[in-house]
Design a protein around this motif. Structure first.
Motif, short mmCIF file in Angstrom:
data_model
loop_
_atom_site.label_atom_id
_atom_site.label_comp_id
_atom_site.label_asym_id
_atom_site.label_seq_id
_atom_site.Cartn_x
_atom_site.Cartn_y
_atom_site.Cartn_z
N GLY A 207 0.89 -1.22 0.01
CA GLY A 207 0.05 -0.13 -0.16
C GLY A 207 0.96 1.33 -0.07
N LEU A 208 2.11 1.06 0.21
CA LEU A 208 2.99 2.40 0.20
C LEU A 208 3.36 2.78 -1.25
CD1 LEU A 208 5.51 2.01 3.42
CD2 LEU A 208 3.19 3.36 3.06
N LEU A 209 3.29 4.04 -1.53
CA LEU A 209 3.95 4.34 -2.76
C LEU A 209 5.18 5.31 -2.69
CD1 LEU A 209 0.55 5.86 -4.50
CD2 LEU A 209 1.70 3.58 -4.73
N GLY A 210 5.38 5.65 -1.29
CA GLY A 210 6.70 6.44 -0.86
C GLY A 210 6.65 6.44 0.50
N LEU A 211 7.90 6.54 1.02
CA LEU A 211 8.42 6.48 2.37
C LEU A 211 9.33 7.31 2.73
CD1 LEU A 211 7.63 5.22 5.14
CD2 LEU A 211 9.58 3.58 4.52
N TYR A 212 9.30 8.23 3.75
CA TYR A 212 10.46 9.12 4.28
C TYR A 212 10.72 8.33 5.75
CZ TYR A 212 12.59 12.94 6.80
OH TYR A 212 13.40 13.52 7.47
N THR A 213 12.15 8.35 5.77
CA THR A 213 12.69 7.99 6.78
C THR A 213 13.94 8.77 7.22
OG1 THR A 213 12.41 5.74 6.07
CG2 THR A 213 13.85 6.00 8.04
N GLY A 214 13.62 9.42 8.55
CA GLY A 214 14.92 10.32 8.93
C GLY A 214 14.41 11.11 10.02
N VAL A 215 15.07 12.07 10.25
CA VAL A 215 14.79 13.18 10.87
C VAL A 215 14.25 14.60 10.63
CG1 VAL A 215 15.66 14.56 13.00
CG2 VAL A 215 16.43 12.24 12.62
N PRO A 216 13.07 14.90 10.43
CA PRO A 216 12.67 16.09 9.73
C PRO A 216 13.28 17.27 10.25
CG PRO A 216 10.59 14.70 10.84
CD PRO A 216 11.95 14.13 11.25
N LEU A 217 13.36 18.18 9.16
CA LEU A 217 14.13 19.52 9.60
C LEU A 217 13.45 20.15 10.84
CD1 LEU A 217 14.50 20.71 5.83
CD2 LEU A 217 16.01 19.74 7.22
N THR A 218 12.37 20.10 11.12
CA THR A 218 11.63 20.72 12.22
C THR A 218 12.03 20.21 13.71
OG1 THR A 218 9.71 19.34 11.83
CG2 THR A 218 9.82 21.63 10.68
N GLU A 219 12.57 18.85 13.64
CA GLU A 219 12.98 18.12 14.66
C GLU A 219 14.48 18.14 14.84
OE1 GLU A 219 11.22 14.54 15.00
OE2 GLU A 219 9.29 15.22 14.31
N ARG A 220 15.11 18.74 14.14
CA ARG A 220 16.68 18.67 14.35
C ARG A 220 17.25 19.93 15.01
NH1 ARG A 220 18.80 17.78 7.86
NH2 ARG A 220 17.41 15.96 7.65
N GLY A 221 18.34 19.55 15.97
CA GLY A 221 18.80 20.47 16.93
C GLY A 221 20.23 20.38 16.81
N GLY A 222 20.87 21.09 17.73
CA GLY A 222 22.27 21.00 17.89
C GLY A 222 22.95 19.92 17.93
N TRP A 223 22.29 18.58 18.36
CA TRP A 223 22.63 17.11 18.31
C TRP A 223 23.02 16.58 17.00
CZ3 TRP A 223 19.32 13.88 15.89
CH2 TRP A 223 18.06 14.37 16.04
#
Length: 113
Positions: free
Chosen positions: A43-59
């Motif tokens: 059922g998936l046509l696409g998938l994003y895996t990672g850390v969204p830009l809005t959740e990235r910090g100094g780490w």
């Protein structure tokens, strides 16, 4: 189901990426977009895996790239024409890039995506 070669499908994904406004494309950071034949679940046509830009910090440094996968076979299964494939690839690419920017599925549906 329509038959579109992997090479042609990859070209359609590249063309969809080229339609992203330059100001947004410049903001994309540490992300790779790949074509995969089959999804990890139906059922998936696409998938994003990672850390969204809005959740990235100094780490966030030294991380492997986020990954956007566009699934060829399920896309072809739901399309009747090459024009349908072009449209579906465009929608899927935009949808997954939106996740990279931190936009949820719920918000995308509210926006008509």
């Amino acid at each position: 189901m329509i038959d579109v070669s992997r090479e042609k499908f990859e070209e359609l994904v590249a063309e969809a990426l080229d339609t992203i406004p330059p100001e947004l494309a410049r903001m994309m950071d540490n992300v790779v977009v790949v074509v995969v034949d089959d999804p990890p679940e139906p059922g998936l046509l696409g998938l994003y895996t990672g850390v969204p830009l809005t959740e990235r910090g100094g780490w966030y440094s030294g991380m492997l790239p986020d990954r956007i996968e566009i699934y060829r076979n399920p896309t072809l299964e739901i399309c009747d024409t090459e024009e349908d494939v072009v449209d579906e690839v465009q929608i899927t690419v935009v949808h997954e890039i939106a996740h990279h920017f931190g936009i949820s599925d719920e918000r995308l549906h509210e926006l008509g995506w």
